[in-house]
Design a protein around this motif. Structure first.
Motif, PDB file in Angstrom:
ATOM      1  N   TYR A  96       0.855  -1.193   0.000  1.00  0.00           N
ATOM      2  CA  TYR A  96       0.000   0.000   0.000  1.00  0.00           C
ATOM      3  C   TYR A  96       0.887   1.238   0.000  1.00  0.00           C
ATOM      4  O   TYR A  96       1.977   1.232   0.591  1.00  0.00           O
ATOM      5  CB  TYR A  96      -0.883   0.049   1.242  1.00  0.00           C
ATOM      6  N   VAL A  97       0.408   2.296  -0.633  1.00  0.00           N
ATOM      7  CA  VAL A  97       1.074   3.589  -0.507  1.00  0.00           C
ATOM      8  C   VAL A  97       0.140   4.495   0.287  1.00  0.00           C
ATOM      9  O   VAL A  97      -1.073   4.513   0.061  1.00  0.00           O
ATOM     10  CB  VAL A  97       1.426   4.198  -1.891  1.00  0.00           C
ATOM     11  N   THR A  99      -1.028   8.075   1.253  1.00  0.00           N
ATOM     12  CA  THR A  99      -0.991   9.474   0.831  1.00  0.00           C
ATOM     13  C   THR A  99      -2.061  10.320   1.512  1.00  0.00           C
ATOM     14  O   THR A  99      -2.314  11.446   1.100  1.00  0.00           O
ATOM     15  CB  THR A  99      -1.164   9.581  -0.695  1.00  0.00           C
ATOM     16  N   SER A 103      -6.275   6.384   2.365  1.00  0.00           N
ATOM     17  CA  SER A 103      -5.339   5.274   2.208  1.00  0.00           C
ATOM     18  C   SER A 103      -4.915   4.752   3.571  1.00  0.00           C
ATOM     19  O   SER A 103      -4.692   3.545   3.751  1.00  0.00           O
ATOM     20  CB  SER A 103      -4.130   5.688   1.373  1.00  0.00           C
ATOM     21  N   TYR A 147      -3.528   1.827  -3.981  1.00  0.00           N
ATOM     22  CA  TYR A 147      -3.352   3.270  -3.765  1.00  0.00           C
ATOM     23  C   TYR A 147      -4.698   3.976  -3.862  1.00  0.00           C
ATOM     24  O   TYR A 147      -5.675   3.441  -4.399  1.00  0.00           O
ATOM     25  CB  TYR A 147      -2.341   3.867  -4.750  1.00  0.00           C
TER      26      TYR A 147
END
Length: 359
Positions: A96-97, A99, A103, A147
């Protein structure tokens, strides 16, 4: 009372033409003598509505034949859990990112089902940037990469689809789906709550590549299993029929506007105009890096936060509603989704200029 310009982040404004059509058809849908919300979801009349909805969504997004569509309940929040339950397929890790707020919620929920590798995070910038792609740490053995394409609260949007190799790419597009062109075939799964650009709250669209379904463990309840939902046309339980109908009307309205290419240009023009007004001002400031500013959600703060309450009160008096920023960020936020006309952005800019002149 005349309608206001509604800058709510969601549930958001709907196209006025859609609301008027729904009003006209409320008591009698096309000569049936009943409202859509009274129809059997298995009846021929509602099946016509559903079939048209699916066709229009495929057409607008150019969804390939080997992708399935499900219309589910529980919002994007439910998908935070449904995704690992369906896509892990025997693996124990997902990338996972991080941001922003949404998220972050997705990461927290997925952690209940697998090891989550946070491949990159912009938390150190208070979620005002997107981490540089070359710094992402992606485990090639992970089941998928997730994302959030647009962070509604922080006003950060990915300008393009990230490249993650052959790993299935999963995107939460709740707040920018249908607002810009993208290639569905780059993704393994796309999900989006309807209440930003597609309709009222109560429907979540899931678009998933067919090789990724059918792998949920037998312990997963059928309503959480994409394969089971798709096999049953998203009708394992009675669906939110009226919300499907309104979603269908929004899709038809979007086609009448010229499709996604046309609406994307309109969104670019609205966003550029509003950011320009903020950047040229001595009173207002947007904290997000210019390379990843959202076209959908424009947060801004006043140089003197003591003026916030007065700004919001006067904005309301001038027919500009729901401009208060999220409690975790503060300041203001103008959500300018597809249904927000350019005249609404113009009215906001004019008000902001007058407020700055008098303060």
């Amino acid at each position: 009372m005349s309608r206001i310009y509604n800058f709510s982040a969601g549930p958001s404004a709907l196209p006025e033409a859609v609301l008027l059509q729904a009003q006209q058809e409320m008591l009698d849908w096309r000569g049936t003598g009943m409202s859509v919300m009274e129809m059997s979801h298995r009846g021929k009349h509602f099946m016509t509505i559903a079939e048209t909805l699916y066709q229009d969504l495929r057409e607008l997004l150019a969804i390939p034949d080997h992708y399935k569509i499900a219309l589910l309940q529980g919002g994007a929040t439910a998908q935070f859990s449904f995704i690992p339950l369906n896509l892990l397929n025997g693996k124990n890790k997902a990338c996972y990112v991080n941001t922003g707020a949404w998220s972050g919620k997705a990461i927290k929920d997925a952690s209940r089902y697998c090891q989550v590798q946070v491949s990159a995070s912009s938390e150190d910038s208070r979620f005002t940037t997107i981490p540089e792609r070359e710094r992402w740490d992606i485990d090639p053995d992970a089941a998928y990469f997730h994302y959030t394409s647009n962070e509604t609260i922080h006003g950060v949007e990915f300008p393009e689809t990230p490249e993650v190799g052959d790993m299935p790419l999963v995107a939460d597009m709740s707040s920018n789906i249908l607002s810009r062109q993208f290639d569905v075939s780059r993704f393994g799964l796309i999900y989006a709550g309807a209440q930003k650009n597609m309709g009222p709250a109560g429907v979540t669209v899931v678009i998933v590549r067919d090789d990724l379904i059918g792998h949920a463990d037998s312990s997963v309840p059928p309503v959480f299993d994409y394969q089971q939902q798709i096999n049953n046309d998203s009708m394992l339980n009675t669906p939110a029929t009226y919300n499907w109908y309104l979603l269908g009307l929004v899709l038809q309205w979007l086609k009448q506007q010229g499709g996604i290419a046309a609406i994307e240009q309109r969104n670019i023009d609205k966003a550029e105009k509003l950011y320009r007004a903020v950047d040229q001002s001595a009173l207002y400031r947007n904290p997000v890096d210019k390379s990843c500013r959202s076209r959908m959600n424009v947060p801004f703060v006043l140089a003197d936060s003591a003026l916030d309450k007065e700004f919001l009160a006067l904005a309301e008096k001038n027919g500009l509603g729901a401009l208060k920023g999220h409690r975790s960020v503060g300041g203001m936020r103008a959500s300018i989704y597809n249904a927000m006309p350019e005249s609404g952005v113009d009215a906001l800019i004019e008000f902001m200029a007058e407020f700055e002149r008098t303060h």
